[in-house]
Design an enzyme around this catalytic site. Structure first.
Site, mmCIF file in Angstrom:
data_model
loop_
_atom_site.group_PDB
_atom_site.id
_atom_site.type_symbol
_atom_site.label_atom_id
_atom_site.label_comp_id
_atom_site.label_asym_id
_atom_site.label_seq_id
_atom_site.Cartn_x
_atom_site.Cartn_y
_atom_site.Cartn_z
ATOM 1 N N GLY A 161 -8.344 -14.564 37.483
ATOM 2 C CA GLY A 161 -8.011 -15.985 37.290
ATOM 3 C C GLY A 161 -7.266 -16.220 35.990
ATOM 4 O O GLY A 161 -6.641 -15.310 35.431
ATOM 5 N N ASP A 162 -7.356 -17.443 35.510
ATOM 6 C CA ASP A 162 -6.622 -17.825 34.301
ATOM 7 C C ASP A 162 -7.329 -17.416 33.009
ATOM 8 O O ASP A 162 -6.684 -17.274 31.964
ATOM 9 C CB ASP A 162 -6.445 -19.355 34.266
ATOM 10 N N ARG A 179 -9.018 -9.998 42.400
ATOM 11 C CA ARG A 179 -8.480 -11.296 41.953
ATOM 12 C C ARG A 179 -8.795 -11.524 40.469
ATOM 13 O O ARG A 179 -9.901 -11.313 40.002
ATOM 14 C CB ARG A 179 -9.082 -12.403 42.814
ATOM 15 N N THR A 237 -10.986 -24.352 31.795
ATOM 16 C CA THR A 237 -11.899 -24.014 32.891
ATOM 17 C C THR A 237 -11.479 -24.792 34.128
ATOM 18 O O THR A 237 -11.107 -25.959 34.037
ATOM 19 C CB THR A 237 -13.365 -24.340 32.556
ATOM 20 N N GLY A 238 -11.524 -24.136 35.261
ATOM 21 C CA GLY A 238 -11.129 -24.825 36.483
ATOM 22 C C GLY A 238 -10.597 -23.835 37.495
ATOM 23 O O GLY A 238 -10.846 -22.629 37.399
ATOM 24 N N THR A 264 -17.215 -21.320 34.033
ATOM 25 C CA THR A 264 -16.687 -20.523 32.923
ATOM 26 C C THR A 264 -17.137 -21.100 31.579
ATOM 27 O O THR A 264 -17.408 -22.287 31.472
ATOM 28 C CB THR A 264 -15.147 -20.556 33.014
ATOM 29 N N GLY A 273 -8.518 -21.434 38.676
ATOM 30 C CA GLY A 273 -7.661 -20.575 37.866
ATOM 31 C C GLY A 273 -6.225 -20.452 38.326
ATOM 32 O O GLY A 273 -5.303 -20.415 37.501
HETATM 33 N N1 ASP Z 1 -11.037 -20.570 35.685
HETATM 34 C C1 ASP Z 1 -11.970 -19.645 36.261
HETATM 35 C C2 ASP Z 1 -11.269 -18.784 37.256
HETATM 36 O O1 ASP Z 1 -10.466 -19.295 38.020
HETATM 37 C C3 ASP Z 1 -13.122 -20.317 36.920
HETATM 38 C C4 ASP Z 1 -13.857 -21.304 36.062
HETATM 39 O O2 ASP Z 1 -13.252 -21.927 35.185
HETATM 40 O O3 ASP Z 1 -15.055 -21.466 36.253
HETATM 41 O O4 ASP Z 1 -11.535 -17.618 37.311
#
Ligand code: ASP
Length: 352
Positions: free
Chosen positions: A247-248, A245, A268-269, A217, A271
């Site tokens: 994410g965050d 789905r 980022t991570g 991300t 989610g």
């Molecule tokens: N946070 C993002 C998600 O879960 C993924 C990412 O940070 O790369 O959609």
């Protein structure tokens, strides 16, 4: 009026004037800034190990991070707004196939690309977000349009795509997002799913290309010369995601948050964990209610709260005084900072 009374009235008026709530411009005069403006970006966190990276790949990531952050820095230096800096900086990363956002978005289980994005204005606490869009070239522009041109905070799916079209945003066909390395990642995850009984959901972030798993991300946080903070985040989500789905990244408070009284954050991570821990808002809340510094608050949320839950990833953030912080519990995070003096740091690994 007696001389003494007049003096008292004057003193009272002076006191009242000094204690009026400050507007953004007055903030500029009253802040004790470390940096009158600054900018920080990320291009995803994860298991990013030097031993798995080629020199060419590393140089390509660093060059793109530098190009992106310089774009935002120039806007801030010329007196532009933090919102403009965040949007235009993210555009550079969205237009690159290197990151999991815009052009480089990962594939869903059904071999499509679904984008999530959000942006927040720390001055007004206005926010905009879009989730699951499929034809908007730059999802962060859509998030900003939702914030500024609709009465809503979040739009999703075909409705959000239609809104983007109606507001003249750049629309592309699905082949624009086709990327062979992302497509191969999807295939290898699907193969693993078939062979591995114990489905580790982490596998959904596997990136064959650099032989590791990561979250790609992109995000940007900026403080402008008027003391206004802004944050934005844009993503393709996770490889092999299905059932719509989300994410965050498009969730205000989890993936993105900005408040001129505290800080601005982009996450980022993994989610699901960032949503459960309300990562971005939690950092701001620790500053607001507990008086913690940005550094201490970010450490608490990422290294203690998120880690205890089992989540992986990180954040970049700036406080109202221009202090920049990056915090992650993974082995790496693509990231860069620039302060008001134009000093730049571009880093990838934990030990950088
Ligand atoms: N946070 C993002 C998600 O879960 C993924 C990412 O940070 O790369 O959609």
């Amino acid at each position: 009026m007696k001389k003494g009374t007049l003096l008292n009235v004057c003193l009272a008026l002076l006191f009242l004037c000094c204690n009026q709530p400050k507007t953004g411009d007055e903030n500029l005069l009253n802040r004790q800034n470390i940096n009158t403006f600054s900018i920080i970006i990320h291009g995803g966190a994860g298991t990013i190990l030097k031993k798995n990276m080629t020199a060419e790949k590393e140089a390509a990531y660093k060059a793109k991070l530098e190009e992106a952050i310089r774009t935002g820095f120039d806007i801030l230096k010329n007196g532009g707004s933090s919102l403009d800096a965040v949007e235009k900086t993210i555009n550079i990363m969205e237009d690159s196939p290197l990151f999991n956002a815009g052009k480089g978005a990962v594939f869903t289980h059904d071999e499509a690309n679904e984008h999530d994005a959000s942006i927040m204005d720390g001055k007004t606490l206005n926010a905009g977000a879009s989730a699951g869009t499929t034809m908007v070239k730059n999802p962060i522009n859509l998030a900003r349009a939702v914030m500024e041109k609709s009465p809503h905070v979040m739009l999703s799916g075909t409705g959000a795509d239609t809104f983007a079209e109606e507001h003249g945003l750049s629309i592309v066909t699905p082949d624009y997002f086709y990327n062979e390395r992302r497509f191969k990642s999807l295939q290898s995850i699907k193969d693993k799913e078939k062979t591995e009984l114990d489905h580790d959901t982490k596998v959904s972030f596997y990136d064959d290309d650099i032989k590791n798993s990561k979250f790609g991300t992109v995000g940007c946080v900026a403080l402008d010369k008027n003391g206004n903070l802004a944050a934005g985040t844009s993503t393709g989500g996770m490889t092999n995601k299905r059932w719509g789905r989300i994410g965050d990244s498009p969730i205000i408070g989890a993936g993105t948050y900005a408040n001129n009284n505290t800080c601005a954050v982009s996450s980022t991570g993994w989610g699901e964990y960032f949503i459960r821990a309300m990562v971005a808002y939690d950092i701001s809340a620790l500053m607001e209610y507990k008086g913690m510094s940005l550094k201490a608050a970010a450490h608490e949320v990422i290294q203690n709260k998120l880690t205890r839950l089992g989540g992986a990833g990180g954040i970049v953030a700036i406080d109202k005084d221009g202090n920049m912080v990056s915090e992650f519990n993974t082995t790496g995070m693509y990231r860069a900072t620039m302060n008001e003096k134009g000093e730049m740091n571009v880093e990838i690994y934990k030990e950088d």
